[in-house]
Design an enzyme around this catalytic site. Structure first.
Site, PDB file in Angstrom:
ATOM      1  N   GLU A  38       0.876  -1.165   0.000  1.00 31.94           N
ATOM      2  CA  GLU A  38       0.000   0.000   0.000  1.00 31.94           C
ATOM      3  C   GLU A  38       0.916   1.218   0.000  1.00 31.94           C
ATOM      4  O   GLU A  38       1.816   1.321   0.833  1.00 31.94           O
ATOM      5  CB  GLU A  38      -0.856  -0.015   1.279  1.00 31.94           C
ATOM      6  CG  GLU A  38      -1.886   1.069   1.293  1.00 31.94           C
ATOM      7  CD  GLU A  38      -2.772   1.007   2.545  1.00 31.94           C
ATOM      8  OE1 GLU A  38      -3.536   1.948   2.745  1.00 31.94           O
ATOM      9  OE2 GLU A  38      -2.689   0.024   3.308  1.00 31.94           O
ATOM     10  N   ARG A 264       5.567 -12.876   9.560  1.00 33.88           N
ATOM     11  CA  ARG A 264       6.259 -11.669   9.161  1.00 33.88           C
ATOM     12  C   ARG A 264       7.610 -11.584   9.875  1.00 33.88           C
ATOM     13  O   ARG A 264       7.829 -12.223  10.891  1.00 33.88           O
ATOM     14  CB  ARG A 264       5.406 -10.428   9.410  1.00 33.88           C
ATOM     15  CG  ARG A 264       4.954 -10.206  10.818  1.00 33.88           C
ATOM     16  CD  ARG A 264       3.772  -9.233  10.863  1.00 33.88           C
ATOM     17  NE  ARG A 264       4.151  -7.888  10.474  1.00 33.88           N
ATOM     18  CZ  ARG A 264       3.529  -7.200   9.514  1.00 33.88           C
ATOM     19  NH1 ARG A 264       2.532  -7.722   8.843  1.00 33.88           N
ATOM     20  NH2 ARG A 264       3.900  -5.983   9.233  1.00 33.88           N
ATOM     21  N   LYS A 274       4.651   0.717   9.525  1.00 33.41           N
ATOM     22  CA  LYS A 274       4.697   1.994   8.830  1.00 33.41           C
ATOM     23  C   LYS A 274       4.189   3.128   9.707  1.00 33.41           C
ATOM     24  O   LYS A 274       4.730   4.229   9.669  1.00 33.41           O
ATOM     25  CB  LYS A 274       3.896   1.913   7.527  1.00 33.41           C
ATOM     26  CG  LYS A 274       4.713   1.289   6.403  1.00 33.41           C
ATOM     27  CD  LYS A 274       3.999   1.381   5.084  1.00 33.41           C
ATOM     28  CE  LYS A 274       3.191   0.141   4.861  1.00 33.41           C
ATOM     29  NZ  LYS A 274       2.617   0.046   3.533  1.00 33.41           N
TER      30      LYS A 274
HETATM   31  P1  ATP Z   1       3.114  -2.300   8.015  1.00 32.79           P
HETATM   32  O1  ATP Z   1       2.702  -3.296   9.031  1.00 32.79           O
HETATM   33  O2  ATP Z   1       4.561  -1.949   8.057  1.00 32.79           O
HETATM   34  O3  ATP Z   1       2.243  -1.102   7.957  1.00 32.79           O
HETATM   35  P2  ATP Z   1       1.767  -3.498   5.814  1.00 32.79           P
HETATM   36  O4  ATP Z   1       1.603  -4.963   5.916  1.00 32.79           O
HETATM   37  O5  ATP Z   1       0.593  -2.664   6.054  1.00 32.79           O
HETATM   38  O6  ATP Z   1       3.028  -3.067   6.646  1.00 32.79           O
HETATM   39  P3  ATP Z   1       1.873  -3.383   2.976  1.00 32.79           P
HETATM   40  O7  ATP Z   1       2.247  -2.217   2.172  1.00 32.79           O
HETATM   41  O8  ATP Z   1       0.464  -3.814   2.966  1.00 32.79           O
HETATM   42  O9  ATP Z   1       2.370  -3.070   4.443  1.00 32.79           O
HETATM   43  O10 ATP Z   1       2.837  -4.603   2.673  1.00 32.79           O
HETATM   44  C1  ATP Z   1       3.079  -5.141   1.404  1.00 32.79           C
HETATM   45  C2  ATP Z   1       3.427  -6.575   1.552  1.00 32.79           C
HETATM   46  O11 ATP Z   1       4.553  -6.732   2.402  1.00 32.79           O
HETATM   47  C3  ATP Z   1       2.296  -7.357   2.182  1.00 32.79           C
HETATM   48  O12 ATP Z   1       2.112  -8.552   1.451  1.00 32.79           O
HETATM   49  C4  ATP Z   1       2.768  -7.610   3.578  1.00 32.79           C
HETATM   50  O13 ATP Z   1       2.244  -8.804   4.078  1.00 32.79           O
HETATM   51  C5  ATP Z   1       4.276  -7.653   3.411  1.00 32.79           C
HETATM   52  N1  ATP Z   1       4.935  -7.279   4.659  1.00 32.79           N
HETATM   53  C6  ATP Z   1       4.790  -6.148   5.366  1.00 32.79           C
HETATM   54  N2  ATP Z   1       5.521  -6.166   6.487  1.00 32.79           N
HETATM   55  C7  ATP Z   1       6.172  -7.352   6.502  1.00 32.79           C
HETATM   56  C8  ATP Z   1       7.078  -7.988   7.403  1.00 32.79           C
HETATM   57  N3  ATP Z   1       7.478  -7.392   8.531  1.00 32.79           N
HETATM   58  N4  ATP Z   1       7.532  -9.219   7.075  1.00 32.79           N
HETATM   59  C9  ATP Z   1       7.145  -9.814   5.948  1.00 32.79           C
HETATM   60  N5  ATP Z   1       6.292  -9.291   5.062  1.00 32.79           N
HETATM   61  C10 ATP Z   1       5.801  -8.067   5.317  1.00 32.79           C
HETATM   62 MG    MG Z   2      -1.162  -3.731   4.572  1.00 31.07          MG
END
Ligand code: ATP
Ligand code: MG
Length: 565
Positions: A38, A264, A274
């Site tokens: 996102e 994760r 984020k």
């Molecule tokens: P955050 O928790 O940092 O806000 P998010 O999951 O909302 O991260 P996205 O932009 O939706 O961030 O993430 C894009 C992809 O990266 C998704 O498929 C998510 O599952 C993966 N992702 C995000 N954080 C991690 C992590 N710490 N380890 C592995 N994969 C991750």
């Molecule tokens: Mg997300």
């Protein structure tokens, strides 16, 4: 797709095993994955794990990976993040060719799918407000209550939904809900909201839409529209999988992707959400998203971490479903491993102490020509000038040396790397009694590389010629937080209280060998015996060099002695 960067032995994990089986059984002809960030922040090391899994498996199995922006939320996204994310993915070594997509590209198709659900009585327009919806959702132990609008006719639902699209209602007046089961033990299945009214512009679709689909509705259908075979996501989506499957089964999806969850990445002494990263930036706790202490991809890049070290790290931590908290040292070791093999060597003195070699001719300069890398002769050599006045590191001199201190002390000998053995004859102090200079003598018979190097001495230290060396600023970084899980011990979970006040130390008067004036940004050097350093991409200028320390050397003495033999 770009050339292979994987290790020679292919990784095995439960996801790769599933992919292998699905390709072997003919269930799929070709693997299709996607990386779906996102664009509401920049990427961090956790995303690297997801990039490496999605793009990496596509590369390994000759498949394809979509670079898809999950941009359903019209309020949050910013163009700056989009550009940064693409730069970061490219830096990781991956290429999406023409497969750069956005969830918003599919808004029209998603709308059609929503009408499909309405027509088969699997979705309805809900006119309760958000609070009423929340109150009737039930709890983990109690079922929810059916909405009074749940039994609206197909015609009425269609009419209302079309009016929602046409902008005839205010924000929050209605939503579209799936009609599943308000008594489901899985709260995600209790008639989840699929669409809501939001009268705001979207960065890509402008004012074309005033209703926006929610993540759960959008994600699986976008996967299906792209022909994704394996939709790989983190464990928090496990409870959403029944909904993912339900939506795909109810509409005329072009294919049925399979969602698979993995755990994760959590990394000690840092935060990887984020929301928290944005807070660090906006409240000025760090200099920006690319502050070298941030575990963002841009921060790590600026700090000097090679992308190959991040890929090695992702390989090493692997993929599983178990919760984990990885030690920062695992990441640092990966950087050391990569940099040891590739970083050119140089000498840099962080805390200069002047040494005058009293028996060395005053106007003489010698040039030594050591290898740029001890094990890669193809990297060539460098010129290191030597003269009567040199700088050594303050730490390499002790007036009262402890046992086994093999560096310089009064009356003792040490070898200057690549040069001669010197003996400390005299110590000069300032008024306060601080050591400010050493007077030494050198033994011409001990020239490095000469047939008879003379006697062996135990210690070898680095140095630079005072007349030739270049002053630089060096920034030493430590962990941004002083606790393994920032905020864990705070009753309110405030992670900011655990910020390490000593996470950066700036030394402004370091001295480095003259060849480093030609160092490029992103080019990481090993300052022998000291650590890995690279010019700062923002602040370093040819006439005012600034070096970031990427990582320390773990065991400098063992390594140096090894190089020497
Ligand atoms: P955050 O928790 O940092 O806000 P998010 O999951 O909302 O991260 P996205 O932009 O939706 O961030 O993430 C894009 C992809 O990266 C998704 O498929 C998510 O599952 C993966 N992702 C995000 N954080 C991690 C992590 N710490 N380890 C592995 N994969 C991750
Ligand atoms: Mg997300």
């Amino acid at each position: 797709m770009s050339k292979s960067k994987s290790s020679p032995s292919p990784a095995t994990d439960f996801i790769r095993n599933i992919i292998r089986e699905d390709l072997a059984s003919g269930k799929h002809q070709r693997l299709v994955t996607r990386f779906p960030p996102e664009p509401n922040g920049h990427l961090h090391i956790g995303h690297a794990k997801s990039i490496q899994l999605n793009f990496g498996t596509a590369e390994e199995f000759n498949g394809i990976c979509f670079m898809r922006f999950d941009d359903t939320n019209p309020l949050q996204e910013e163009e700056e993040y989009v550009d940064g994310i693409l730069r970061d993915v490219r830096w990781m070594g991956y290429d999406w060719d023409e497969r750069l997509t956005h969830a918003s590209d599919y808004f029209e198709q998603l709308y059609e799918f929503a009408e499909e659900l309405i027509k088969i009585s699997k979705a309805y327009v809900e006119s309760q407000n958000a609070e009423q919806i929340r109150e009737t959702r039930g709890t983990l132990t109690e079922p929810g209550k059916n909405s009074p609008f749940r039994e609206r006719s197909v015609d009425e639902n269609l009419k209302l939904f079309r009016k929602m699209r046409a902008g005839e209602f205010e924000d929050g007046a209605h939503v579209l809900r799936a009609k599943i089961d308000m008594a489901s033990p899985n709260i995600n299945m209790r008639d989840p909201v699929l669409y809501r009214i939001r009268k705001v512009s979207h960065q890509r679709t402008a004012d074309n839409w005033c209703i926006y689909p929610l993540y759960d509705f959008t994600h699986g259908l976008s996967d299906a529209l792209e022909g994704v075979t394996h939709s790989l996501c983190t464990l928090e989506f496990e409870d959403h999988r029944p909904l993912y499957d339900w939506i795909l089964a109810e509409v005329s999806a072009p294919c049925i992707p399979r969602q698979i969850e993995f755990s994760r990445l959590n990394l000690g002494y840092t935060v990887l959400s984020k929301r928290k990263l944005i807070q660090l930036v906006e409240e000025g706790h760090v200099e920006g998203w690319d502050d070298p202490r941030m575990l963002t991809l841009s921060g790590l890049r600026r700090r000097g971490f090679p992308a190959s070290a991040l890929r090695l790290f992702c390989e090493r931590i692997g993929i599983s479903k178990s919760e984990n908290n990885i030690e920062m040292s695992v990441l640092e070791d990966c950087a050391r491993e990569v940099l040891d093999k590739s970083a050119p060597r140089a000498m840099g003195v962080l805390r200069p102490l002047k040494v005058i070699i009293t028996n060395y001719p005053e106007d003489q300069t010698e040039e030594f020509e050591p290898a740029r890398h001890p094990k890669n002769p193809e990297m060539g050599t460098r010129i290191v000038p030597f003269s009567r006045e040199i700088f050594i590191d303050h730490d390499d001199f002790r007036e009262d040396p402890p046992p086994k201190f093999f560096r310089l002390s009064p009356g003792k000998e040490v070898r200057l790397r690549y040069a001669y053995v010197i003996r400390c004859a005299e110590v000069i102090y300032d008024k306060s009694g601080k050591v400010i200079e050493l007077r030494c003598t050198y033994d011409p018979a001990t020239r490095s590389g000469a047939k008879a190097e003379g006697r062996k001495v135990k210690g070898i230290i680095h140095w630079v010629s005072a007349r030739h060396s270049v002053p630089v600023e060096v920034r030493l970084y430590d962990r941004l937080f002083s606790k393994p899980i920032p905020g864990k011990d705070d009753p309110e979970g405030n992670f900011l209280n655990d910020i390490n006040p000593d996470s950066i130390e700036i030394i402004s008067d370091c001295q480095v060998e003259p060849g480093l004036t030609a160092a490029n940004t992103q080019e990481v050097y090993q300052f022998e015996r000291v650590g890995y350093f690279c010019p700062d991409s923002k602040d370093s200028r040819p006439d005012a060099l600034v070096f970031n320390r990427t990582v320390t050397l773990r065991d400098t003495w063992a390594r140096l002695e090894q190089d020497q033999t």
